[in-house]
Design a protein around this motif. Sequence first.
Motif, PDB file in Angstrom:
ATOM      1  N   CYS A   1       4.308   7.903   9.482  1.00 24.45           N
ATOM      2  CA  CYS A   1       3.585   6.671   8.612  1.00 24.45           C
ATOM      3  C   CYS A   1       3.225   5.602   9.908  1.00 24.45           C
ATOM      4  CB  CYS A   1       4.501   6.085   7.936  1.00 24.45           C
ATOM      5  SG  CYS A   1       6.098   5.136   8.278  1.00 24.45           S
TER       6      CYS A   1
ATOM      7  N   THR B   1       9.777   4.303   4.607  1.00 22.64           N
ATOM      8  CA  THR B   1       9.393   3.544   3.129  1.00 22.64           C
ATOM      9  C   THR B   1       8.483   2.621   3.638  1.00 22.64           C
ATOM     10  OG1 THR B   1      11.346   4.097   2.120  1.00 22.64           O
ATOM     11  CG2 THR B   1      10.084   2.459   1.299  1.00 22.64           C
TER      12      THR B   1
ATOM     13  N   ARG C   1       3.972  -2.702  -3.806  1.00 21.48           N
ATOM     14  CA  ARG C   1       3.623  -1.551  -3.800  1.00 21.48           C
ATOM     15  C   ARG C   1       4.276  -0.626  -2.740  1.00 21.48           C
ATOM     16  NH1 ARG C   1      -2.117  -1.701  -5.562  1.00 21.48           N
ATOM     17  NH2 ARG C   1      -2.675  -3.883  -5.725  1.00 21.48           N
ATOM     18  N   ARG C   2       4.718   0.546  -3.323  1.00 21.07           N
ATOM     19  CA  ARG C   2       5.504   1.406  -2.359  1.00 21.07           C
ATOM     20  C   ARG C   2       5.158   2.855  -2.058  1.00 21.07           C
ATOM     21  NH1 ARG C   2      12.108   1.471  -3.080  1.00 21.07           N
ATOM     22  NH2 ARG C   2      11.834  -0.884  -2.560  1.00 21.07           N
ATOM     23  N   CYS C   3       5.351   3.159  -0.894  1.00 24.16           N
ATOM     24  CA  CYS C   3       4.950   4.619  -0.639  1.00 24.16           C
ATOM     25  C   CYS C   3       6.065   5.214   0.146  1.00 24.16           C
ATOM     26  CB  CYS C   3       3.602   4.434   0.039  1.00 24.16           C
ATOM     27  SG  CYS C   3       2.720   6.121   0.433  1.00 24.16           S
TER      28      CYS C   3
ATOM     29  N   TRP D   1       4.260  12.931   1.557  1.00 25.76           N
ATOM     30  CA  TRP D   1       3.940  11.642   0.966  1.00 25.76           C
ATOM     31  C   TRP D   1       4.456  11.679  -0.520  1.00 25.76           C
ATOM     32  CZ3 TRP D   1       2.349   7.501   3.979  1.00 25.76           C
ATOM     33  CH2 TRP D   1       1.794   7.878   5.233  1.00 25.76           C
ATOM     34  N   LYS D   2       5.305  10.447  -1.054  1.00 26.61           N
ATOM     35  CA  LYS D   2       5.800  10.602  -2.360  1.00 26.61           C
ATOM     36  C   LYS D   2       5.494   9.097  -2.802  1.00 26.61           C
ATOM     37  CE  LYS D   2       9.264  14.110  -1.409  1.00 26.61           C
ATOM     38  NZ  LYS D   2      10.618  14.495  -1.643  1.00 26.61           N
TER      39      LYS D   2
ATOM     40  N   CYS E   1       2.953   7.263  -3.835  1.00 22.67           N
ATOM     41  CA  CYS E   1       1.946   6.424  -3.414  1.00 22.67           C
ATOM     42  C   CYS E   1       0.839   6.342  -4.333  1.00 22.67           C
ATOM     43  CB  CYS E   1       1.442   7.165  -2.100  1.00 22.67           C
ATOM     44  SG  CYS E   1       2.918   7.427  -0.697  1.00 22.67           S
ATOM     45  N   ASP E   2       1.021   5.602  -5.137  1.00 19.59           N
ATOM     46  CA  ASP E   2       0.043   5.386  -6.489  1.00 19.59           C
ATOM     47  C   ASP E   2      -1.408   5.172  -5.917  1.00 19.59           C
ATOM     48  OD1 ASP E   2       1.922   6.083  -8.081  1.00 19.59           O
ATOM     49  OD2 ASP E   2       2.554   4.236  -8.593  1.00 19.59           O
TER      50      ASP E   2
ATOM     51  N   HIS F   1      -2.384   7.415   0.467  1.00 20.81           N
ATOM     52  CA  HIS F   1      -1.544   7.382   1.541  1.00 20.81           C
ATOM     53  C   HIS F   1      -2.410   7.471   2.850  1.00 20.81           C
ATOM     54  CE1 HIS F   1      -1.444  11.675   0.737  1.00 20.81           C
ATOM     55  NE2 HIS F   1      -1.812  11.939   1.688  1.00 20.81           N
TER      56      HIS F   1
END
Length: 284
Positions: free
Chosen positions: A65, A236, A249-251, A258-259, A261-262, A265
């Motif tokens: 990341c 994170t 906003r979280r990724c 990658w989880k 990640c609306d 990413h």
Amino acid sequence: MRRARLALSLAAALATSVTAIPTPYNYEQAPLAAVESPGFVFGHPGQRVNVSLYVMSRCPDARMCESVFEDVLKHEGILDQVDLKLEFLGDIDRHAAYGVDCMHGDVECAGDAHQLCLAAHTPLEQFYAALSCMNYGNFPGAIGTIALTRRCAETSGIDWWASGVGKCVEGKRAAMVGRYTQRLAALTGEGYEPRPKEWDTEDEDAPLEHLGKEARLRLADSVRHTKKVGVTKSCTIEIASTLKHDKTRRCVVDGGVWKGCDDGHTAADFVRVISKEWKALNPT
């Protein structure tokens, strides 16, 4: 002979300050506010978008990341839109070498603390250049050794002692000796080694090195903060939001995947989100 004796006395003084493994320290009674330092938040909160990377310095997911955010920060204008900070995962343990238990060992705790020192005492662009240098090559390699941190800092244009990074990492006494040897070298026109060459190893299996008080305090403070906000995965990414109901906003990168990640990413996705949030904070 006088010069030889001076060099030996400097080496002896520095040896006592950088080679001893630190004794247990009561972090609960030494808040970070007591440290004379500008802190490790960049920019001007309230006008820029707060971005936090929760990481571990020797974690492959953290490297993944951080690499993406290296590309994010290269995008025109983004440096002026973000307040970026690193936070680290671990467990407070007053019996551990550095007062914190880290997943990848004490050398990772040292690497975490070194990166916090770099972030605290350098502009974002220089800090991230040094971070990218540390992540380059045979990762995790020598992350957590002073030699690698200093080499990457100086490669990125950071003066180890004048910036305050060296004092944060190695401690007040080492900084006094280091600054003195710099001045002596400038006056005499001759190079002086502030540390014997055999100490400057980038071997991750080398004996633990001394960690300055400020570095230990920053590490403990960061670990406590990460616990408080409930983050358990490295890496994170959290982006503060004024547009989303939950304000964040979280990724997550977990095991190279990658989880959650609306918003996407990729670097372009993060640039788009940050710019959108920045415009919401700064309406024209």
